[in-house]
Design a protein around this motif. Structure first.
Motif, PDB file in Angstrom:
ATOM      1  N   THR A  21      35.537  35.208 -28.700  1.00  0.00           N
ATOM      2  CA  THR A  21      36.997  35.380 -28.630  1.00  0.00           C
ATOM      3  C   THR A  21      37.537  36.218 -29.785  1.00  0.00           C
ATOM      4  OG1 THR A  21      37.367  33.390 -29.910  1.00  0.00           O
ATOM      5  CG2 THR A  21      37.270  33.139 -27.514  1.00  0.00           C
ATOM      6  N   LEU A  22      36.724  36.443 -30.823  1.00  0.00           N
ATOM      7  CA  LEU A  22      37.217  37.212 -31.975  1.00  0.00           C
ATOM      8  C   LEU A  22      37.276  38.691 -31.616  1.00  0.00           C
ATOM      9  CD1 LEU A  22      35.181  35.496 -34.823  1.00  0.00           C
ATOM     10  CD2 LEU A  22      37.585  35.180 -34.281  1.00  0.00           C
ATOM     11  N   PRO A  23      38.089  39.479 -32.348  1.00  0.00           N
ATOM     12  CA  PRO A  23      38.109  40.928 -32.097  1.00  0.00           C
ATOM     13  C   PRO A  23      36.723  41.543 -32.308  1.00  0.00           C
ATOM     14  CG  PRO A  23      39.360  40.333 -34.074  1.00  0.00           C
ATOM     15  CD  PRO A  23      39.088  39.078 -33.340  1.00  0.00           C
ATOM     16  N   ALA A  24      36.493  42.662 -31.652  1.00  0.00           N
ATOM     17  CA  ALA A  24      35.146  43.225 -31.586  1.00  0.00           C
ATOM     18  C   ALA A  24      34.609  43.650 -32.953  1.00  0.00           C
ATOM     19  CB  ALA A  24      35.138  44.408 -30.629  1.00  0.00           C
ATOM     20  N   ASP A  25      35.508  44.029 -33.878  1.00  0.00           N
ATOM     21  CA  ASP A  25      35.006  44.534 -35.158  1.00  0.00           C
ATOM     22  C   ASP A  25      34.831  43.426 -36.193  1.00  0.00           C
ATOM     23  OD1 ASP A  25      37.624  43.966 -35.360  1.00  0.00           O
ATOM     24  OD2 ASP A  25      38.139  45.682 -36.634  1.00  0.00           O
ATOM     25  N   THR A  26      34.753  42.158 -35.745  1.00  0.00           N
ATOM     26  CA  THR A  26      34.628  41.058 -36.698  1.00  0.00           C
ATOM     27  C   THR A  26      33.258  41.055 -37.373  1.00  0.00           C
ATOM     28  OG1 THR A  26      34.713  38.679 -36.935  1.00  0.00           O
ATOM     29  CG2 THR A  26      33.762  39.493 -34.912  1.00  0.00           C
ATOM     30  N   ARG A  27      33.235  40.488 -38.582  1.00  0.00           N
ATOM     31  CA  ARG A  27      31.960  40.331 -39.270  1.00  0.00           C
ATOM     32  C   ARG A  27      31.433  38.902 -39.129  1.00  0.00           C
ATOM     33  NH1 ARG A  27      30.830  44.649 -42.200  1.00  0.00           N
ATOM     34  NH2 ARG A  27      32.510  45.932 -43.039  1.00  0.00           N
ATOM     35  N   ALA A  28      32.190  38.054 -38.450  1.00  0.00           N
ATOM     36  CA  ALA A  28      31.796  36.648 -38.328  1.00  0.00           C
ATOM     37  C   ALA A  28      30.443  36.531 -37.639  1.00  0.00           C
ATOM     38  CB  ALA A  28      32.848  35.882 -37.542  1.00  0.00           C
ATOM     39  N   PRO A  29      29.589  35.647 -38.133  1.00  0.00           N
ATOM     40  CA  PRO A  29      28.277  35.496 -37.501  1.00  0.00           C
ATOM     41  C   PRO A  29      28.399  34.786 -36.158  1.00  0.00           C
ATOM     42  CG  PRO A  29      28.553  33.866 -39.233  1.00  0.00           C
ATOM     43  CD  PRO A  29      29.775  34.738 -39.270  1.00  0.00           C
ATOM     44  N   ALA A  30      27.486  35.105 -35.249  1.00  0.00           N
ATOM     45  CA  ALA A  30      27.434  34.450 -33.943  1.00  0.00           C
ATOM     46  C   ALA A  30      25.973  34.200 -33.604  1.00  0.00           C
ATOM     47  CB  ALA A  30      28.074  35.342 -32.890  1.00  0.00           C
ATOM     48  N   PRO A  31      25.677  33.162 -32.821  1.00  0.00           N
ATOM     49  CA  PRO A  31      24.276  32.840 -32.505  1.00  0.00           C
ATOM     50  C   PRO A  31      23.489  34.030 -31.986  1.00  0.00           C
ATOM     51  CG  PRO A  31      25.698  31.087 -31.759  1.00  0.00           C
ATOM     52  CD  PRO A  31      26.597  32.167 -32.279  1.00  0.00           C
ATOM     53  N   VAL A  32      24.088  34.793 -31.064  1.00  0.00           N
ATOM     54  CA  VAL A  32      23.365  35.941 -30.497  1.00  0.00           C
ATOM     55  C   VAL A  32      23.056  36.950 -31.605  1.00  0.00           C
ATOM     56  CG1 VAL A  32      23.509  37.868 -28.896  1.00  0.00           C
ATOM     57  CG2 VAL A  32      24.364  35.628 -28.208  1.00  0.00           C
ATOM     58  N   GLY A  33      24.069  37.205 -32.459  1.00  0.00           N
ATOM     59  CA  GLY A  33      23.867  38.130 -33.570  1.00  0.00           C
ATOM     60  C   GLY A  33      22.811  37.642 -34.532  1.00  0.00           C
ATOM     61  N   VAL A  34      22.776  36.319 -34.772  1.00  0.00           N
ATOM     62  CA  VAL A  34      21.790  35.752 -35.686  1.00  0.00           C
ATOM     63  C   VAL A  34      20.383  35.970 -35.153  1.00  0.00           C
ATOM     64  CG1 VAL A  34      20.904  33.600 -36.661  1.00  0.00           C
ATOM     65  CG2 VAL A  34      23.349  34.057 -36.696  1.00  0.00           C
ATOM     66  N   VAL A  35      20.214  35.733 -33.835  1.00  0.00           N
ATOM     67  CA  VAL A  35      18.893  35.932 -33.234  1.00  0.00           C
ATOM     68  C   VAL A  35      18.486  37.404 -33.349  1.00  0.00           C
ATOM     69  CG1 VAL A  35      17.578  35.831 -31.092  1.00  0.00           C
ATOM     70  CG2 VAL A  35      19.116  33.961 -31.694  1.00  0.00           C
ATOM     71  N   ALA A  36      19.431  38.300 -33.049  1.00  0.00           N
ATOM     72  CA  ALA A  36      19.144  39.733 -33.151  1.00  0.00           C
ATOM     73  C   ALA A  36      18.773  40.096 -34.585  1.00  0.00           C
ATOM     74  CB  ALA A  36      20.360  40.532 -32.686  1.00  0.00           C
ATOM     75  N   ALA A  37      19.545  39.565 -35.561  1.00  0.00           N
ATOM     76  CA  ALA A  37      19.270  39.863 -36.969  1.00  0.00           C
ATOM     77  C   ALA A  37      17.904  39.333 -37.368  1.00  0.00           C
ATOM     78  CB  ALA A  37      20.360  39.253 -37.848  1.00  0.00           C
ATOM     79  N   PHE A  38      17.556  38.155 -36.820  1.00  0.00           N
ATOM     80  CA  PHE A  38      16.251  37.591 -37.158  1.00  0.00           C
ATOM     81  C   PHE A  38      15.127  38.519 -36.705  1.00  0.00           C
ATOM     82  CE2 PHE A  38      12.514  35.187 -35.783  1.00  0.00           C
ATOM     83  CZ  PHE A  38      12.122  34.668 -36.999  1.00  0.00           C
ATOM     84  N   PHE A  39      15.231  39.009 -35.442  1.00  0.00           N
ATOM     85  CA  PHE A  39      14.159  39.876 -34.952  1.00  0.00           C
ATOM     86  C   PHE A  39      14.122  41.191 -35.718  1.00  0.00           C
ATOM     87  CE2 PHE A  39      14.231  37.081 -31.186  1.00  0.00           C
ATOM     88  CZ  PHE A  39      12.890  36.757 -31.213  1.00  0.00           C
ATOM     89  N   HIS A  40      15.298  41.688 -36.076  1.00  0.00           N
ATOM     90  CA  HIS A  40      15.345  42.922 -36.848  1.00  0.00           C
ATOM     91  C   HIS A  40      14.676  42.733 -38.211  1.00  0.00           C
ATOM     92  CE1 HIS A  40      16.805  46.625 -38.566  1.00  0.00           C
ATOM     93  NE2 HIS A  40      17.371  45.942 -39.543  1.00  0.00           N
ATOM     94  N   LEU A  41      15.066  41.640 -38.918  1.00  0.00           N
ATOM     95  CA  LEU A  41      14.538  41.401 -40.271  1.00  0.00           C
ATOM     96  C   LEU A  41      13.063  41.043 -40.235  1.00  0.00           C
ATOM     97  CD1 LEU A  41      17.476  39.337 -41.776  1.00  0.00           C
ATOM     98  CD2 LEU A  41      16.752  41.613 -42.468  1.00  0.00           C
TER      99      LEU A  41
END
Lengths: 299, 263
Positions: free
Chosen positions: B33-53
């Motif tokens: 629900t947050l605006p698209a340019d938010t920096r707030a973490p989200a589960p999907v983003g966390v999973v993506a960041a995990f695979f990237h890192l």
């Protein structure tokens, strides 16, 4: 059920004379066998072996060694002498900086312990009394608990910024789990026969809670609060050092950046003293709140 | 006690997954629900960041670097803590004389010593190591003293009666008898040490303008201060939690392996 009650009544092993320190006793024995006829230790020897005297003597030796080391290293910025630290401490006390920062840190600690207790104790009672509640809430607790409070600092910095909220958040987080787990354990370990006896005599649910379960669980809860204090005291320095504009942790880092090392060491002394007296105060609170629970000391 | 309804064998699994799943889903919905340019973490983003890192190997090497420091600092603490603990546990005069000094250092948190470690040793690995060793020292020492002072003295007397020399009594009677307590101290110490290294790396990163200390704490600080990647921070937090859990399980397993008579 009966095995649980038995286990409770087995209790912790009573310290018997058989378990007193081993070599310690032999050493005592060698001391008393000083000469033929068992000469009594002289007045001076007895005075020297008093606890307070030993403590003072140890401190004098420690400070002397520190001083010698400081003279030998001869780099006052890295290792100031005890005298310079004492002068710096005196100056800081006179300027009111010590009391100001100590007061800030201690009140942060107090507020967060109260918040954590208010949150954790009712939840602990719920989880201790209701299996279903524990089955559902416990997984979340076990998922979060291994993540130390300090690991939350960067995220909390982003959410709250540098200020008063950040240390409070970290401290409440750290204290919460200690109090929660000890409350659950305390409620769980209430002697089931006491509850059964009260119920048999027609005591209502709330009265059982008020007069049986709470008094029986409170000593363990108090142990949890003291553990929470110890964990929070370690965390507050980290939280203030990184993310607060005031407090003891901030002060110590502030003077390190200025390379005023006597003041850094002076604040270190203050941290030790404040921590010691805060623990003493909590022990007093423990005795006052749960006078029936003497002997449930922290190992 | 009579259970009102027979439990299916899936009930414990459902109970265990229910609340975490609800929270994660609520978090994800909130993030959407947050605006698209938010920096707030989200589960999907966390999973993506995990695979990237994890894919780049950076996460693995940072974790390994932190773990290496913890192990080295812990080794120092074992040598000093257990050694001094054996001495203090077996000699009353040593204990009486050292106790006041030990007790006055105990309330000083490892992080409070960090500024002094930086003054003395700079912002590199030695400062981080000394903090870890300092943090791990106290649980090891106190539990060793406690363990040694509770050794059954009949065992020691029996050994002495049979003419066993003192060093051998220490190695074959006192040390095994005190081992449960020492191992408990080691487990607590390792947990404290892991927390201390994160704090030290964070603080060194935060206070020396992002020095080159490395490690997972430093990685978190870089995510906070430079790349502002909150998903990355959450990945680090999860890794820190998992490592803490693995350390705890490893020590419990070692206790069971070293002291089968207790289980």
């Amino acid at each position: 059920m009966s095995s649980a009650a038995e286990r409770q009544h087995a209790g912790p092993p009573q310290p018997s004379s058989l378990q007193t320190p081993v070599l310690q006793r032999e050493l005592d024995a060698t001391h008393t066998w000083q000469g033929p006829g068992g000469a009594k230790p002289s007045q001076i020897t007895r005075w020297m072996s008093k606890r307070g005297v030993i403590a003072i003597r140890s401190f004098v030796i420690f400070i002397a060694l520190w001083w010698l080391l400081a003279l030998w290293v001869n780099r006052p910025v890295q290792l100031p002498s005890p005298l310079r630290v004492a002068i710096a401490l005196g100056g800081l006390i006179a300027a009111g900086e010590v009391s100001e920062n100590a007061l800030i840190s201690v009140s942060r600690l107090g507020i967060s312990l109260v918040i954590a207790a208010v949150l954790a104790i009712p939840l602990g009672f719920l989880m201790g009394l209701r299996r279903e509640a524990e089955a559902i809430i416990d997984p979340v607790v076990e998922l979060l608990r291994p993540i130390s409070g300090i690991a939350w600092i960067p995220l909390a910095l982003f959410i709250f910024g540098v200020g008063d909220i950040l240390p409070l958040f970290i401290l409440v987080y750290v204290a919460f789990f200690q109090i929660l787990l000890n409350t659950i354990a305390g409620v769980r370990n209430v002697d089931q026969r006491l509850i059964a006896a009260a119920r048999t005599m027609g005591v209502g649910r709330w009265a059982v809670l008020r007069y049986v379960i709470i008094p029986a669980a409170l000593p363990t809860v108090m142990v949890g609060i003291r553990l929470a204090f110890a964990a929070a005291w370690a965390a507050i320095i980290a939280a203030e050092l990184i993310g607060a504009p005031s407090g003891l942790g901030f002060a110590i880092e502030w003077y390190r950046e200025l390379l005023m090392s006597p003041k850094v060491f002076a604040f270190l002394v203050v941290i030790g003293i404040v921590g010691y007296f805060a623990d003493l105060a909590l022990r007093a609170l423990q005795r006052w709140l749960t006078p029936w629970a003497q002997g449930t000391e922290l190992a | 006690m009579i259970r009102p309804a027979p439990e299916s064998r899936w009930t414990p699994v459902i109970n265990a997954v229910l609340l975490p799943a609800v929270l994660v889903i609520a978090w994800q919905i909130w993030a959407v629900t947050l605006p698209a340019d938010t920096r707030a973490p989200a589960p999907v983003g966390v999973v993506a960041a995990f695979f990237h890192l994890a894919g780049s190997g950076g996460l693995f090497s940072a974790t390994l670097q932190s773990l290496g420091r913890v192990l080295l600092g812990f080794a120092f603490a074992v040598v000093f803590g257990v050694g001094l603990g054996l001495l203090m546990g077996s000699s009353r005069s040593v204990k009486d004389n050292l106790d006041p000094i030990i007790e006055s250092f105990r309330p000083i948190a490892p992080m409070a010593v960090l500024p002094i470690a930086i003054l003395l040793l700079g912002t590199g690995t030695p400062a981080a190591l000394s903090i870890v060793a300092y943090a791990a020292f106290f649980p090891l020492l106190i539990n060793t003293v406690h363990g040694v002072s509770r050794v059954d003295r009949k065992l020691v007397q029996a050994a002495m009666t049979m003419g066993v020399p003192r060093p051998r009594i220490l190695a074959t009677v006192i040390l095994p008898a005190a081992l449960p307590s020492i191992m408990l101290g080691a487990r607590v110490a390792m947990g404290v040490a892991w927390t201390a290294i994160i704090a030290a790396e964070l603080a060194v990163g935060a206070k020396s303008g992002g020095g080159t200390s490395g490690g997972i704490g430093q990685m978190m600080f870089v995510f906070y201060a430079y790349s502002i990647d909150l998903n990355g921070i959450v990945v680090c937090m999860i890794v820190i939690g998992v490592v803490a859990l693995l350390i705890d399980r490893f020590f419990r397993a070692t206790e069971r392996w070293l002291m089968p008579w207790r289980y």
